[in-house]
Design a protein around this motif. Sequence first.
Motif, PDB file in Angstrom:
ATOM      1  N   SER A 223      39.919 -12.754  45.183  1.00 24.52           N
ATOM      2  CA  SER A 223      41.159 -12.006  45.352  1.00 24.52           C
ATOM      3  C   SER A 223      41.658 -11.459  44.026  1.00 24.52           C
ATOM      4  N   PRO A 224      41.864 -10.126  43.922  1.00 26.15           N
ATOM      5  CA  PRO A 224      42.518  -9.606  42.725  1.00 26.15           C
ATOM      6  C   PRO A 224      43.957 -10.085  42.700  1.00 26.15           C
ATOM      7  N   ILE A 225      44.515 -10.298  41.506  1.00 26.84           N
ATOM      8  CA  ILE A 225      45.875 -10.817  41.435  1.00 26.84           C
ATOM      9  C   ILE A 225      46.854  -9.845  40.797  1.00 26.84           C
ATOM     10  N   ASN A 226      46.378  -8.774  40.195  1.00 26.11           N
ATOM     11  CA  ASN A 226      47.310  -7.843  39.564  1.00 26.11           C
ATOM     12  C   ASN A 226      47.014  -6.400  39.934  1.00 26.11           C
ATOM     13  N   GLU A 227      46.396  -6.224  41.108  1.00 26.63           N
ATOM     14  CA  GLU A 227      46.014  -4.867  41.492  1.00 26.63           C
ATOM     15  C   GLU A 227      47.221  -4.058  41.958  1.00 26.63           C
ATOM     16  N   THR A 228      47.145  -2.750  41.805  1.00 25.45           N
ATOM     17  CA  THR A 228      48.165  -1.883  42.383  1.00 25.45           C
ATOM     18  C   THR A 228      47.692  -1.325  43.720  1.00 25.45           C
ATOM     19  N   ASP A 229      46.400  -1.436  43.987  1.00 19.91           N
ATOM     20  CA  ASP A 229      45.919  -1.027  45.303  1.00 19.91           C
ATOM     21  C   ASP A 229      44.619  -1.753  45.638  1.00 19.91           C
ATOM     22  N   LEU A 230      44.440  -2.022  46.922  1.00 15.87           N
ATOM     23  CA  LEU A 230      43.214  -2.609  47.448  1.00 15.87           C
ATOM     24  C   LEU A 230      42.784  -1.738  48.623  1.00 15.87           C
ATOM     25  N   MET A 231      41.502  -1.326  48.636  1.00 13.19           N
ATOM     26  CA  MET A 231      41.063  -0.331  49.610  1.00 13.19           C
ATOM     27  C   MET A 231      39.758  -0.759  50.274  1.00 13.19           C
ATOM     28  N   LEU A 232      39.539  -0.222  51.457  1.00 15.97           N
ATOM     29  CA  LEU A 232      38.272  -0.374  52.161  1.00 15.97           C
ATOM     30  C   LEU A 232      37.758   1.031  52.460  1.00 15.97           C
ATOM     31  N   TRP A 233      36.573   1.356  51.952  1.00 18.64           N
ATOM     32  CA  TRP A 233      35.958   2.659  52.156  1.00 18.64           C
ATOM     33  C   TRP A 233      34.803   2.502  53.136  1.00 18.64           C
ATOM     34  N   ILE A 234      34.807   3.327  54.180  1.00 17.45           N
ATOM     35  CA  ILE A 234      33.741   3.296  55.174  1.00 17.45           C
ATOM     36  C   ILE A 234      32.997   4.622  55.129  1.00 17.45           C
ATOM     37  N   ASN A 235      31.715   4.565  54.855  1.00 16.56           N
ATOM     38  CA  ASN A 235      30.862   5.747  54.755  1.00 16.56           C
ATOM     39  C   ASN A 235      31.409   6.747  53.739  1.00 16.56           C
ATOM     40  N   SER A 236      31.994   6.241  52.686  1.00 13.05           N
ATOM     41  CA  SER A 236      32.637   7.129  51.722  1.00 13.05           C
ATOM     42  C   SER A 236      32.236   6.723  50.316  1.00 13.05           C
ATOM     43  N   ASP A 237      31.935   7.735  49.506  1.00 12.57           N
ATOM     44  CA  ASP A 237      31.503   7.429  48.148  1.00 12.57           C
ATOM     45  C   ASP A 237      32.487   7.907  47.098  1.00 12.57           C
ATOM     46  N   ASP A 238      33.040   9.099  47.312  1.00 19.02           N
ATOM     47  CA  ASP A 238      33.938   9.633  46.295  1.00 19.02           C
ATOM     48  C   ASP A 238      35.186  10.223  46.913  1.00 19.02           C
ATOM     49  N   SER A 239      35.522   9.791  48.082  1.00 21.94           N
ATOM     50  CA  SER A 239      36.682  10.199  48.878  1.00 21.94           C
ATOM     51  C   SER A 239      36.635  11.655  49.298  1.00 21.94           C
ATOM     52  N   GLU A 240      35.536  12.341  48.979  1.00 18.30           N
ATOM     53  CA  GLU A 240      35.420  13.743  49.400  1.00 18.30           C
ATOM     54  C   GLU A 240      34.267  13.917  50.389  1.00 18.30           C
ATOM     55  N   ASN A 241      33.170  13.226  50.134  1.00 17.66           N
ATOM     56  CA  ASN A 241      31.978  13.445  50.948  1.00 17.66           C
ATOM     57  C   ASN A 241      31.449  12.147  51.520  1.00 17.66           C
ATOM     58  N   PRO A 242      31.010  12.178  52.800  1.00 15.93           N
ATOM     59  CA  PRO A 242      30.462  10.954  53.390  1.00 15.93           C
ATOM     60  C   PRO A 242      29.103  10.629  52.774  1.00 15.93           C
ATOM     61  N   VAL A 243      28.796   9.329  52.709  1.00 13.65           N
ATOM     62  CA  VAL A 243      27.494   8.903  52.202  1.00 13.65           C
ATOM     63  C   VAL A 243      26.416   9.281  53.214  1.00 13.65           C
ATOM     64  N   ASN A 244      26.647   8.897  54.478  1.00 10.51           N
ATOM     65  CA  ASN A 244      25.769   9.363  55.556  1.00 10.51           C
ATOM     66  C   ASN A 244      26.366  10.675  56.059  1.00 10.51           C
ATOM     67  N   PRO A 245      25.713  11.795  55.753  1.00  7.54           N
ATOM     68  CA  PRO A 245      26.337  13.105  56.014  1.00  7.54           C
ATOM     69  C   PRO A 245      26.486  13.428  57.490  1.00  7.54           C
ATOM     70  N   ALA A 246      25.896  12.624  58.367  1.00  9.48           N
ATOM     71  CA  ALA A 246      25.992  12.910  59.794  1.00  9.48           C
ATOM     72  C   ALA A 246      27.294  12.426  60.410  1.00  9.48           C
ATOM     73  N   TYR A 247      28.011  11.572  59.693  1.00  3.48           N
ATOM     74  CA  TYR A 247      29.195  10.936  60.277  1.00  3.48           C
ATOM     75  C   TYR A 247      30.411  11.097  59.382  1.00  3.48           C
ATOM     76  N   SER A 248      31.573  10.871  59.994  1.00  5.32           N
ATOM     77  CA  SER A 248      32.845  10.970  59.293  1.00  5.32           C
ATOM     78  C   SER A 248      33.033   9.753  58.385  1.00  5.32           C
ATOM     79  N   GLN A 249      34.131   9.764  57.644  1.00  5.49           N
ATOM     80  CA  GLN A 249      34.428   8.658  56.744  1.00  5.49           C
ATOM     81  C   GLN A 249      35.884   8.234  56.919  1.00  5.49           C
ATOM     82  N   ILE A 250      36.149   6.966  56.566  1.00  9.15           N
ATOM     83  CA  ILE A 250      37.497   6.417  56.685  1.00  9.15           C
ATOM     84  C   ILE A 250      37.811   5.649  55.416  1.00  9.15           C
TER      85      ILE A 250
END
Lengths: 223, 195
Positions: A82-109
């Motif tokens: 567990s991080p103890i001083n983070e300002t944000d904690l995120m879960l990326w699904i099929n996402s590498d750089d928040s612009e393009n999906p890793v698997n290009p056939a599907y969406s990202q969340i």
Amino acid sequence: MKNLSFLLVFLCLISCGLEYDGSTRIEFKGRILDEAGLPLKNIPVKAIAELRTDFIYGAHDSDVVSYGKTDENGEFKLFFSSPINETDLMLWINSDDSENPVNPAYSQIIYYHIEEDDTPDFRLDIGTVELIGLEDLVDLRVHFTNSTPFWIHGSNFEGKMKMKYWNMSPNLEDEFLYAYPLRVKPNQTIEVQYYYYTDNSELMSGMEEITIGNQDLTYEINL
Amino acid sequence: MGGFLFAQEKSPFLAQPQLKFYGSLPSSLGDNMLGEAHDGKMGFGISVSPFSIYNFNIGVGFDFTQYDVTEVSLAGNIDRSELMIVYGFVSYPIELGEKFAMEPKLGAGGTKLRQKTSSENLGNMKGFSFLLATDLEYKIIPPLSVFVGADFIHSSYNIQAHPENEKFFDQSQVLNIHLGLKFNLFKAKSETDTK
């Protein structure tokens, strides 16, 4: 003053990194299906902790704290200290750089602003979520209007869309602002929850259902 | 002429310092984070036994082993975990002829499992360990011996996790094979001369 700010940023970068409590183990889990309800295997997922060290110049420390892929049942589990001083904690699904999906056939969340309340008993279970195929999408533009000055604090869109950012704590300002147009599946209803301020008001919220046909749509929401 | 024999009771306490250094090949076992998400890499240790009581050696030791992470989704995005134990022990040497000896050992102490990348520490788990070991020793030339052995270490950690995951994180079991050198620093006389 500018020199002092640079010095503060430099000092923070060398001394204010992300810190962790190794005795607290957090779990992110979920299941990923396609539009036909079939499990999606080998979809990449990752958990990211961020620490913003300078709110003026945007400097931050960011760690991928865990990563993996969905199994043959579409399920994933990620464990990390567990991080103890983070300002944000995120879960990326099929996402590498928040612009393009890793698997290009599907969406990202991207789930972000994951707070302690979202991990009761040290687990975030997003349940079953759907990734859509990216063919035959249409554009959705949303405009907010009001008779008095306002500003949008953030928004969450629920529906079949190419890129979904989901703010788990809408009282916290949006990390990711939607870049319109949104690319969405035709012939569906999208629900948008939005949060905004007007002059001298507290944070207010609203909800709207947007019916998408088979053509591009510009939709106006009057606050 | 006659004489008297004055017999004195043998002291159970012997100041007989022994020093051991060793390198080890670790392996992690069981359905737990260390067992499922790591491969043993290397280790080393040292133990000191300053005295014995009723032939039981009493001492303290330090053991360090390093494990590479093989499953990031279970252990977190780290490169390695380092297991450190500081323990007290009791052992009993059993002579097997002139040149060989066997020494089973039982110990317990504090434990830290440190999780690291090449550049930062991503948290520690602390707890308690029990250790069961045995060494087979060959006396090269006094005071020097070489030994080979194995130790099994069970560790329990103070952690917080979802109840379904607690057992996966709150314990570890490791089996180390080690090879090292032992020095008997000196042997003190325990009996006075008699006439």
